[in-house]
Motif scaffolding. Structure first.
Motif, PDB file in Angstrom:
ATOM      1  N   SER A  89      38.107  48.474  36.885  1.00  8.90           N
ATOM      2  CA  SER A  89      39.456  48.261  37.761  1.00  8.90           C
ATOM      3  C   SER A  89      40.215  48.151  38.567  1.00  8.90           C
ATOM      4  N   ILE A  90      39.829  49.630  39.632  1.00  9.47           N
ATOM      5  CA  ILE A  90      40.146  49.532  40.836  1.00  9.47           C
ATOM      6  C   ILE A  90      39.561  48.600  42.156  1.00  9.47           C
ATOM      7  N   ASN A  91      38.970  47.955  41.831  1.00  7.70           N
ATOM      8  CA  ASN A  91      38.414  47.134  42.588  1.00  7.70           C
ATOM      9  C   ASN A  91      39.176  45.867  42.329  1.00  7.70           C
ATOM     10  N   LYS A  92      39.126  46.010  40.847  1.00  6.72           N
ATOM     11  CA  LYS A  92      40.218  44.182  40.632  1.00  6.72           C
ATOM     12  C   LYS A  92      41.640  44.595  41.299  1.00  6.72           C
ATOM     13  N   GLN A  93      41.732  45.687  40.671  1.00  7.55           N
ATOM     14  CA  GLN A  93      43.328  46.659  41.416  1.00  7.55           C
ATOM     15  C   GLN A  93      43.433  46.191  42.918  1.00  7.55           C
ATOM     16  N   SER A  94      42.562  46.190  43.563  1.00  7.39           N
ATOM     17  CA  SER A  94      42.811  45.533  44.720  1.00  7.39           C
ATOM     18  C   SER A  94      42.839  44.719  45.787  1.00  7.39           C
ATOM     19  N   GLN A  95      42.018  43.637  44.652  1.00  9.78           N
ATOM     20  CA  GLN A  95      41.583  42.380  45.460  1.00  9.78           C
ATOM     21  C   GLN A  95      43.060  41.813  44.608  1.00  9.78           C
ATOM     22  N   ILE A  96      43.356  42.320  43.745  1.00  9.62           N
ATOM     23  CA  ILE A  96      44.672  41.839  43.823  1.00  9.62           C
ATOM     24  C   ILE A  96      45.693  41.955  44.734  1.00  9.62           C
ATOM     25  N   THR A  97      46.291  43.251  44.972  1.00  4.36           N
ATOM     26  CA  THR A  97      46.980  43.779  46.552  1.00  4.36           C
ATOM     27  C   THR A  97      46.306  42.878  48.004  1.00  4.36           C
TER      28      THR A  97
END
Length: 198
Positions: free
Chosen positions: A56-64
């Motif tokens: 989840s943290i990695n996915k949010q980082s990619q979205i950002t």
């Protein structure tokens, strides 16, 4: 009588203590037997939760990062670093960016490349742009005949208009009859059927 009652009470207490110890021994045997399995299950659960949080943290980082790259590109369309970042993070968003720029600049070469986009919507829109640019009824019909075409009804109306301009009224009416009645283009199709060239 009181001695009998006392003996019965002592006997009941001994029986209940005996049952308690018996259950304790059974529980202890069960824990010893399945100790490794229970520890493994707890470890797997902890690892699964940690992996889910990390994902989840990695996915949010990619979205950002993708949003930041897109924001940079909206300010400076020539920023190659932001473009490469966007391409590496999200190919669909990269294709959407390329499509919007290609349509704005009427860059048919790029639009033609995007007909094979992994983003289904971008591929469909690119195919429509190619068919529309050809200004050919056959190209528009070919696009309209594809399943789930976004601009199917618009392509049918444009094809009918081209046919009307070429004095192929009967074929134009056949195209207009294919326009869905739920479509926003149905009013235009009806107007062309009734008030267009007969």
């Amino acid at each position: 009588m009181s001695i009998k009652n006392d003996i019965a009470m002592v006997r009941e207490e001994l029986n209940s203590e005996e049952k308690f110890f018996e259950k304790a021994v059974i529980t202890e045997k069960f824990i010893k037997k399945y100790k490794n399995l229970m520890i493994g299950a707890v470890v797997v659960l902890v690892v699964a939760i940690a992996a889910n949080v990390a994902y989840s943290i990695n996915k949010q980082s990619q979205i950002t990062a993708a949003n930041n790259a897109l924001s940079t590109l909206s300010e400076d369309a020539t920023n190659s670093e932001a473009l490469l970042t966007l391409k590496s993070i999200s190919t669909e968003l990269y294709d959407a960016w390329r499509y919007s720029n290609a349509v704005a600049k009427k860059d048919m070469v790029t639009i033609k490349e995007l007909t094979n986009s992994s983003a289904v919507m971008i591929g469909d829109l690119a195919k429509y742009e190619i068919a529309q640019d050809a200004k050919d009824a056959a190209s528009l019909d070919s696009y309209a005949s594809t399943q789930d075409a976004v601009y199917k009804d618009l392509a049918l109306v444009q094809s009918a208009i081209i046919l009307m301009n070429n004095s192929q009224i009967q074929k134009a009416h056949e195209k207009l009859a294919k326009v869905s009645t739920q479509s926003s283009m149905s009013k235009i199709a009806n107007a062309l059927l009734h008030y267009g060239v007969k």
